[in-house]
Design a protein around this motif. Structure first.
Motif, mmCIF file in Angstrom:
data_model
loop_
_atom_site.group_PDB
_atom_site.id
_atom_site.type_symbol
_atom_site.label_atom_id
_atom_site.label_comp_id
_atom_site.label_asym_id
_atom_site.label_seq_id
_atom_site.Cartn_x
_atom_site.Cartn_y
_atom_site.Cartn_z
ATOM 1 N N LEU A 34 4.345 122.405 13.399
ATOM 2 C CA LEU A 34 4.125 121.803 14.711
ATOM 3 C C LEU A 34 5.307 122.045 15.646
ATOM 4 O O LEU A 34 5.128 122.210 16.865
ATOM 5 C CB LEU A 34 3.871 120.303 14.561
ATOM 6 C CG LEU A 34 2.578 119.927 13.829
ATOM 7 C CD1 LEU A 34 2.439 118.405 13.731
ATOM 8 C CD2 LEU A 34 1.368 120.524 14.532
ATOM 9 N N HIS A 38 5.015 123.633 19.292
ATOM 10 C CA HIS A 38 5.483 122.937 20.491
ATOM 11 C C HIS A 38 6.410 123.807 21.332
ATOM 12 O O HIS A 38 6.458 123.658 22.557
ATOM 13 C CB HIS A 38 6.201 121.646 20.098
ATOM 14 C CG HIS A 38 5.271 120.600 19.551
ATOM 15 N ND1 HIS A 38 5.696 119.558 18.746
ATOM 16 C CD2 HIS A 38 3.930 120.455 19.668
ATOM 17 C CE1 HIS A 38 4.654 118.818 18.405
ATOM 18 N NE2 HIS A 38 3.576 119.340 18.957
ATOM 19 N N THR A 64 -2.748 117.190 11.053
ATOM 20 C CA THR A 64 -2.175 117.316 12.397
ATOM 21 C C THR A 64 -2.762 116.258 13.321
ATOM 22 O O THR A 64 -3.970 116.016 13.302
ATOM 23 C CB THR A 64 -2.479 118.716 12.961
ATOM 24 O OG1 THR A 64 -1.902 119.704 12.110
ATOM 25 C CG2 THR A 64 -1.922 118.866 14.362
ATOM 26 N N ASP A 68 -2.562 117.452 18.938
ATOM 27 C CA ASP A 68 -1.902 118.736 18.672
ATOM 28 C C ASP A 68 -2.832 119.786 18.077
ATOM 29 O O ASP A 68 -2.434 120.938 17.900
ATOM 30 C CB ASP A 68 -0.724 118.527 17.705
ATOM 31 C CG ASP A 68 0.405 117.739 18.328
ATOM 32 O OD1 ASP A 68 0.590 117.859 19.556
ATOM 33 O OD2 ASP A 68 1.106 117.003 17.602
#
Length: 471
Positions: A34, A38, A64, A68
């Motif tokens: 993640l 990002h 997740t 996201d």
């Protein structure tokens, strides 16, 4: 070259190299993926995820956070193939499917076996389904439309149409040449179905038998004629029971005329067994589907209706207590002991109910042995009730110094455990006879009976035997 000789590798790639497969989906790994997403490092995210099995990639999306998932799907677009979608949780898959165009969904469906393609398409809106079906090849569209015409959770929805069927007059050599000469045939199969001129299955032949048999032997002489045929409209739970009972690897699915239309394999049945077992356990508790990815509104609606039902059953039990309010005021020990009677009865009823619901689901409890099962549960209830009654009666006598009170609570325990045993069997059986799922409502009715009967037996015996006056 060792990992220490690769200074140019970034932190995420090093983490991917260091983690064993069992550690792939632990918090550090998920956060690393993640983190790459990002900061718009799609290449880094793909490097981390690429070694994973499709089922693990599907699990990654389930781990997740909702907000996201779209960004993760965009970063991993090259890895999101049909196998990943086939392994994905229903709710997570629906969210991602909604973000795809009908053409992209059609591309995914065309790569899957029919049963997996149907699982992706069946929950879409009608208009979206039509757009996806229009984007499919005619053969794929016809197969999926036929599957969607069958009832949900039936063999027709579960089966796949990709199979190998040969005529019974062929030889082993003909069959081998056919398998080698047609690249479009399915590659995942364990046995070959042998059919007559009307395309009705007359036997099956395992691949190992074909490989060990001379080419000139007829398939009719190699095949096994005894087979388990699955009607296309059979419920998937009954299909799973047949696979368990007869230790099947695959089975032919036939239509109303007995013609071969598909097959079901054991890998699909393992999923069904797990799904049905978990579903029954959750329904017994009134927790709905119990999926942590389920939308909040659906979770609320599934649970609150049973809590409301329990509220009314609790009011019924409270009304029994209200009738004997004067008696309770005259002996505080009654208020102390009566919850024990209800609790013991409730636990006994839950035990019996769980066994009965499972027995009904696995066809162990049928009309032919219902009376014998009830008789057995009565004996068990009397034995359990007598044991608990002796222990609790003696404890009440010793603690309160009142033998009469000890006898009353002992008798109430025996009565309530007996009632609990009977209701634990009779309620699920009655719901089954009424074509209702016994796992859904049994607990509400059994709890109502044991709570109400527990209070009534204990307080009623206390008054009837002269332990305390009614008012």
């Amino acid at each position: 070259m060792t990992e220490t000789e690769l200074p140019e590798a970034d932190a995420e790639t090093q983490l991917a190299n260091q983690l064993d497969r069992d550690d792939r989906l632990k918090p550090d790994f998920v956060q690393a993926v993640l983190h790459a997403v990002h900061r718009s490092d799609a290449e880094g995210a793909r490097a981390l995820v690429e070694p994973l099995h499709p089922a693990d990639i599907a699990d990654l999306f389930e781990l997740t956070p909702d907000e996201d998932r779209a960004a993760l799907a965009h970063a991993l677009s090259d890895l999101l193939d049909a196998d990943v979608f086939a392994e994905m949780n229903d709710y997570v898959r629906e969210d991602l499917i909604d973000a795809l165009t009908p053409g992209e969904v059609a591309d995914l469906a065309s790569e899957l076996d029919t049963d997996d393609a149907v699982a992706i398409i069946e929950d879409m809106d009608v208009e979206d389904q039509r757009e996806v079906l229009r984007a499919l090849d005619p053969d794929d569209r016809a197969a999926i439309e036929e599957a969607l015409s069958f009832p949900e959770e039936s063999a027709g929805r579960l089966m796949q149409r990709e199979l190998i069927a040969v005529p019974e007059h062929w030889t082993v050599g003909d069959t081998i040449d056919y398998l080698r000469g047609h690249e479009e045939l399915t590659t995942d199969f364990w046995e070959i179905f042998v059919v007559d001129p009307a395309h009705k299955p007359v036997g099956t032949c395992q691949l190992s038998w074909i490989l060990r048999t001379p080419r000139g032997i007829a398939m009719a002489d190699v095949m096994k004629r005894e087979q388990t045929l699955i009607p296309v409209d059979m419920d998937q739970e009954e299909v799973a029971l047949r696979f368990q009972k007869y230790a099947l690897i695959s089975a032919a699915v036939v239509d109303g005329g007995g013609r071969l239309v598909g097959m079901i394999t054991v890998d699909d049945i393992v999923h069904i067994i797990q799904q049905e077992a978990g579903e029954d356990a959750l329904l017994l508790s009134g927790a709905g589907e119990g999926d942590i990815n389920e939308p909040l509104r659906e979770t609320y609606a599934a649970r609150v209706r049973w809590l409301v039902a329990n509220l009314f059953t609790a009011l019924l039990a409270s009304s029994v207590i209200a009738v004997f309010g004067g008696a309770i005021e005259q002996m505080v020990a009654l208020a102390i002991l009566m919850p024990i009677v209800a609790s013991i009865g409730g636990n006994a009823g839950t035990q019996t109910m769980a066994v009965a619901v499972r027995a009904l689901a696995t066809n162990q409890l049928t009309q032919s042995n219902t009376v014998r099962t009830i008789r057995r549960e009565i004996i068990v209830a009397l034995m359990n009730g007598a044991t608990i009654a002796l222990l609790l009666g003696a404890a009440a006598w010793a603690f309160f110094g009142n033998a009469h009170l000890g006898g009353v609570i002992a008798a109430a325990i025996v009565i309530n455990v007996l009632v609990a045993g009977l209701s634990g069997v009779l309620v699920p059986v009655a719901l089954e006879r009424l074509n209702q799922d016994p796992a859904v409502a049994s607990s509400v009715f059994v709890t109502m009976v044991t709570d109400t009967m527990g209070f009534l037996a204990f307080l009623g015996l206390a008054v009837a035997t002269g332990l305390v006056p009614l008012a």
